[in-house]
Design an enzyme around this catalytic site. Sequence first.
Site, PDB file in Angstrom:
ATOM      1  N   GLY A  11       0.814  -1.222   0.000  1.00  0.00           N
ATOM      2  CA  GLY A  11       0.000   0.000   0.000  1.00  0.00           C
ATOM      3  C   GLY A  11       0.842   1.263   0.000  1.00  0.00           C
ATOM      4  O   GLY A  11       2.010   1.258   0.376  1.00  0.00           O
ATOM      5  N   ARG A  15      -2.726   8.106   4.020  1.00  0.00           N
ATOM      6  CA  ARG A  15      -2.963   8.948   5.197  1.00  0.00           C
ATOM      7  C   ARG A  15      -1.672   9.452   5.841  1.00  0.00           C
ATOM      8  O   ARG A  15      -1.695  10.328   6.686  1.00  0.00           O
ATOM      9  CB  ARG A  15      -3.811   8.161   6.225  1.00  0.00           C
ATOM     10  CG  ARG A  15      -5.245   7.937   5.776  1.00  0.00           C
ATOM     11  CD  ARG A  15      -5.931   6.808   6.546  1.00  0.00           C
ATOM     12  NE  ARG A  15      -5.530   5.478   6.049  1.00  0.00           N
ATOM     13  CZ  ARG A  15      -5.971   4.328   6.555  1.00  0.00           C
ATOM     14  NH1 ARG A  15      -6.819   4.330   7.566  1.00  0.00           N
ATOM     15  NH2 ARG A  15      -5.577   3.180   6.042  1.00  0.00           N
ATOM     16  N   THR A  78      -6.534  -5.155   0.237  1.00  0.00           N
ATOM     17  CA  THR A  78      -5.816  -6.131   1.072  1.00  0.00           C
ATOM     18  C   THR A  78      -6.100  -7.573   0.645  1.00  0.00           C
ATOM     19  O   THR A  78      -5.227  -8.434   0.746  1.00  0.00           O
ATOM     20  CB  THR A  78      -6.188  -5.958   2.557  1.00  0.00           C
ATOM     21  OG1 THR A  78      -7.620  -5.954   2.683  1.00  0.00           O
ATOM     22  CG2 THR A  78      -5.655  -4.656   3.120  1.00  0.00           C
ATOM     23  N   ASP A 103       1.893  -2.745   8.912  1.00  0.00           N
ATOM     24  CA  ASP A 103       1.894  -1.496   9.687  1.00  0.00           C
ATOM     25  C   ASP A 103       1.450  -1.702  11.134  1.00  0.00           C
ATOM     26  O   ASP A 103       0.811  -0.846  11.727  1.00  0.00           O
ATOM     27  CB  ASP A 103       0.975  -0.463   9.006  1.00  0.00           C
ATOM     28  CG  ASP A 103      -0.494  -0.899   8.977  1.00  0.00           C
ATOM     29  OD1 ASP A 103      -0.792  -2.047   9.350  1.00  0.00           O
ATOM     30  OD2 ASP A 103      -1.332  -0.070   8.573  1.00  0.00           O
ATOM     31  N   GLU A 155     -16.073  -2.949   7.314  1.00  0.00           N
ATOM     32  CA  GLU A 155     -15.179  -1.794   7.326  1.00  0.00           C
ATOM     33  C   GLU A 155     -15.913  -0.550   7.825  1.00  0.00           C
ATOM     34  O   GLU A 155     -17.127  -0.404   7.638  1.00  0.00           O
ATOM     35  CB  GLU A 155     -14.624  -1.538   5.921  1.00  0.00           C
ATOM     36  CG  GLU A 155     -13.585  -2.540   5.487  1.00  0.00           C
ATOM     37  CD  GLU A 155     -12.421  -2.624   6.466  1.00  0.00           C
ATOM     38  OE1 GLU A 155     -11.629  -1.685   6.543  1.00  0.00           O
ATOM     39  OE2 GLU A 155     -12.331  -3.640   7.185  1.00  0.00           O
ATOM     40  N   ALA A 422      53.380  28.851  20.766  1.00  0.00           N
ATOM     41  CA  ALA A 422      52.005  29.334  20.617  1.00  0.00           C
ATOM     42  C   ALA A 422      51.904  30.293  19.443  1.00  0.00           C
ATOM     43  O   ALA A 422      52.819  31.077  19.186  1.00  0.00           O
ATOM     44  CB  ALA A 422      51.559  30.015  21.903  1.00  0.00           C
TER      45      ALA A 422
HETATM   46  C1  UD1 Z   1      -7.220  -2.836   7.514  1.00  0.00           C
HETATM   47  C2  UD1 Z   1      -8.461  -3.707   7.565  1.00  0.00           C
HETATM   48  C3  UD1 Z   1      -9.311  -3.293   8.766  1.00  0.00           C
HETATM   49  C4  UD1 Z   1      -8.484  -3.422  10.043  1.00  0.00           C
HETATM   50  C5  UD1 Z   1      -7.209  -2.624   9.922  1.00  0.00           C
HETATM   51  C6  UD1 Z   1      -6.309  -2.929  11.116  1.00  0.00           C
HETATM   52  C7  UD1 Z   1      -9.126  -4.312   5.283  1.00  0.00           C
HETATM   53  C8  UD1 Z   1     -10.012  -4.019   4.123  1.00  0.00           C
HETATM   54  N1  UD1 Z   1      -9.232  -3.515   6.333  1.00  0.00           N
HETATM   55  O1  UD1 Z   1      -7.609  -1.498   7.271  1.00  0.00           O
HETATM   56  O2  UD1 Z   1     -10.440  -4.136   8.854  1.00  0.00           O
HETATM   57  O3  UD1 Z   1      -9.253  -2.985  11.149  1.00  0.00           O
HETATM   58  O4  UD1 Z   1      -6.488  -2.973   8.736  1.00  0.00           O
HETATM   59  O5  UD1 Z   1      -5.195  -2.087  11.144  1.00  0.00           O
HETATM   60  O6  UD1 Z   1      -8.377  -5.261   5.219  1.00  0.00           O
HETATM   61  N2  UD1 Z   1      -2.009  -3.270   1.378  1.00  0.00           N
HETATM   62  C9  UD1 Z   1      -1.479  -3.887   0.257  1.00  0.00           C
HETATM   63  N3  UD1 Z   1      -2.129  -3.775  -0.931  1.00  0.00           N
HETATM   64  C10 UD1 Z   1      -3.297  -3.084  -1.058  1.00  0.00           C
HETATM   65  C11 UD1 Z   1      -3.828  -2.453   0.081  1.00  0.00           C
HETATM   66  C12 UD1 Z   1      -3.160  -2.565   1.288  1.00  0.00           C
HETATM   67  O7  UD1 Z   1      -0.441  -4.532   0.323  1.00  0.00           O
HETATM   68  O8  UD1 Z   1      -3.811  -3.045  -2.186  1.00  0.00           O
HETATM   69  C13 UD1 Z   1      -1.302  -3.405   2.646  1.00  0.00           C
HETATM   70  C14 UD1 Z   1      -0.830  -2.099   3.221  1.00  0.00           C
HETATM   71  O9  UD1 Z   1       0.492  -1.803   2.781  1.00  0.00           O
HETATM   72  C15 UD1 Z   1      -0.899  -2.330   4.719  1.00  0.00           C
HETATM   73  C16 UD1 Z   1      -1.973  -3.390   4.877  1.00  0.00           C
HETATM   74  O10 UD1 Z   1      -2.193  -3.932   3.599  1.00  0.00           O
HETATM   75  O11 UD1 Z   1       0.314  -2.818   5.245  1.00  0.00           O
HETATM   76  C17 UD1 Z   1      -3.262  -2.814   5.435  1.00  0.00           C
HETATM   77  O12 UD1 Z   1      -3.691  -1.771   4.592  1.00  0.00           O
HETATM   78  P1  UD1 Z   1      -4.313  -0.434   5.192  1.00  0.00           P
HETATM   79  O13 UD1 Z   1      -4.641   0.466   4.073  1.00  0.00           O
HETATM   80  O14 UD1 Z   1      -3.450   0.084   6.270  1.00  0.00           O
HETATM   81  O15 UD1 Z   1      -5.678  -1.013   5.809  1.00  0.00           O
HETATM   82  P2  UD1 Z   1      -6.589  -0.318   6.885  1.00  0.00           P
HETATM   83  O16 UD1 Z   1      -7.399   0.732   6.238  1.00  0.00           O
HETATM   84  O17 UD1 Z   1      -5.801   0.066   8.060  1.00  0.00           O
HETATM   85 CA    CA Z   2      -3.634   0.055   8.574  1.00  0.00          CA
END
Ligand code: UD1
Ligand code: CA
Length: 461
Positions: A11, A15, A78, A103, A155, A422
């Site tokens: 990702g 934010r 995800t 993360d 979500e 010096a």
């Molecule tokens: C996600 C969960 C949410 C949970 C939260 C916990 C989903 C849809 N939502 O939300 O339910 O409460 O984590 O912290 O799963 N990533 C990818 N590829 C993508 C999108 C994301 O590899 O296409 C990776 C990101 O780099 C990150 C992780 O997935 O490490 C989570 O993505 P993030 O956007 O942080 O999800 P949240 O909105 O926090």
């Molecule tokens: Ca997250």
Amino acid sequence: MSVKAVLLGAGKGTRMKSDLAKVLHEAAGRPLINWMLEIVSQAGVEEVVVVVGHQAEDVAAVLPPGTRTALQAEQLGTGHAARVGFEVLAPAGDDIVLVLPGDMPLVRHETLEHLVELHRGTGAAATLLSCEPADPTGYGRILRGADRHVLGIVEQRDATPAQLAIREVGTSVYAFSAEVLGEALATLSNHNSQGEYYLTDVIGTLADAGRRVEALIADAIEGEGVNSHDQLAAAATELRRRINTAWMRAGVWMQDPDRTYVDAGVVLEPGARLYADTHLEGATTVAAGAEVGPSTYARDSRIGPGSRVWYSVLRQADVGASAEVGPYVSLRPGATLLERSKAGTFVEIKNSEVGAGSKVPHLSYIGDTTIGEGSNVGAGTITVNYDGYAKHRTVIGDGVKIGSDTMLVAPVTVGDEAWTAAGSVITKDIPAGALGVARSPQKEVPGYAARRRARAEQERT
Ligand code: UD1
Ligand code: CA
């Protein structure tokens, strides 16, 4: 049947409002993705695939050599990321596959071990890690039926007001039976407010199909994700607290652990003493009996046993046993202070060796220099190492006395036991035992003050 893992790190981290991919942001000196890898390996996971996408090459570059990656070329969510990672991982049907976000550096490896145990023990199709934070805003809410069985995850942006009131949230950490995960990922759709493939939907899909889904509730702090800089700072504070606690338990004294910043890669010996506002970064080491701080920054430096370093900045420097540094010293790359030597107030040293017991006590610049044993460098001395085009070396022998305010114009050698007067500008080598004088002779002008006063009075009238 072994335990394998997919780490999601593709990702962008919108934010964060940063040019850097989210998982490359550092907490306590280590990128988030490396924290996750460390935790996963401590949990005894045998194989890991890291899903990379946004800034894929940069993310791959910080991973330990040999780490397997899977490329998610487009960040479609995800669930899609998990599928891409799953394909590269290619687990056996009866393997357990952990899926983790990139993360969440506060999750403990013990918790992952418990998750796996629970998953094995219950024979569930999926076991998710949840928690109950004081403020669930932003996280997916865990939906449970009347009998408390997990029904799914919704979500934040897709939730009804009643669902938003649920305190229990998903951490995005799961244990799956490999075969079940493979099948569920293949059927994911992107029919939601974001048009993304949500990994969270796998849980609902399994529950709908009558498969058993278990949940382990972790401490709220472990589930804290890093999505913005305020969350990054909070995670870093907690990681530093854990690092400091571990070092204090190992015998390190800290005046104020809340104001002591020790990176993950730093090594401290029991009996090291750290005063407030000490920052130790990179591959820095502090030996037993050394006192560091207050107010000291050291990166990739070695601080030897029984030495004292305070109010100073060290970068790739080596401070020997019982040496003294500070206050207000800058040790730059290649500065080596041997045992019992000293760099005192307002001294800068670069690419130089100060021999055993030698002292540079006040207001000096020492660059590209070798100083022997037991020599003293007077206040205000400067090694003139740069001629405008190239750097040159200064060599000072053993037992030398460099007078205050000496300019040593390199290349130049001062022999053993030699002196400089010096205020000298030394441009030629001084043989052992000799005195080098290079300054204009003094002359006195008798009666000058009275004549000068008379002239001033005349000018005033
Ligand atoms: C996600 C969960 C949410 C949970 C939260 C916990 C989903 C849809 N939502 O939300 O339910 O409460 O984590 O912290 O799963 N990533 C990818 N590829 C993508 C999108 C994301 O590899 O296409 C990776 C990101 O780099 C990150 C992780 O997935 O490490 C989570 O993505 P993030 O956007 O942080 O999800 P949240 O909105 O926090
Ligand atoms: Ca997250």
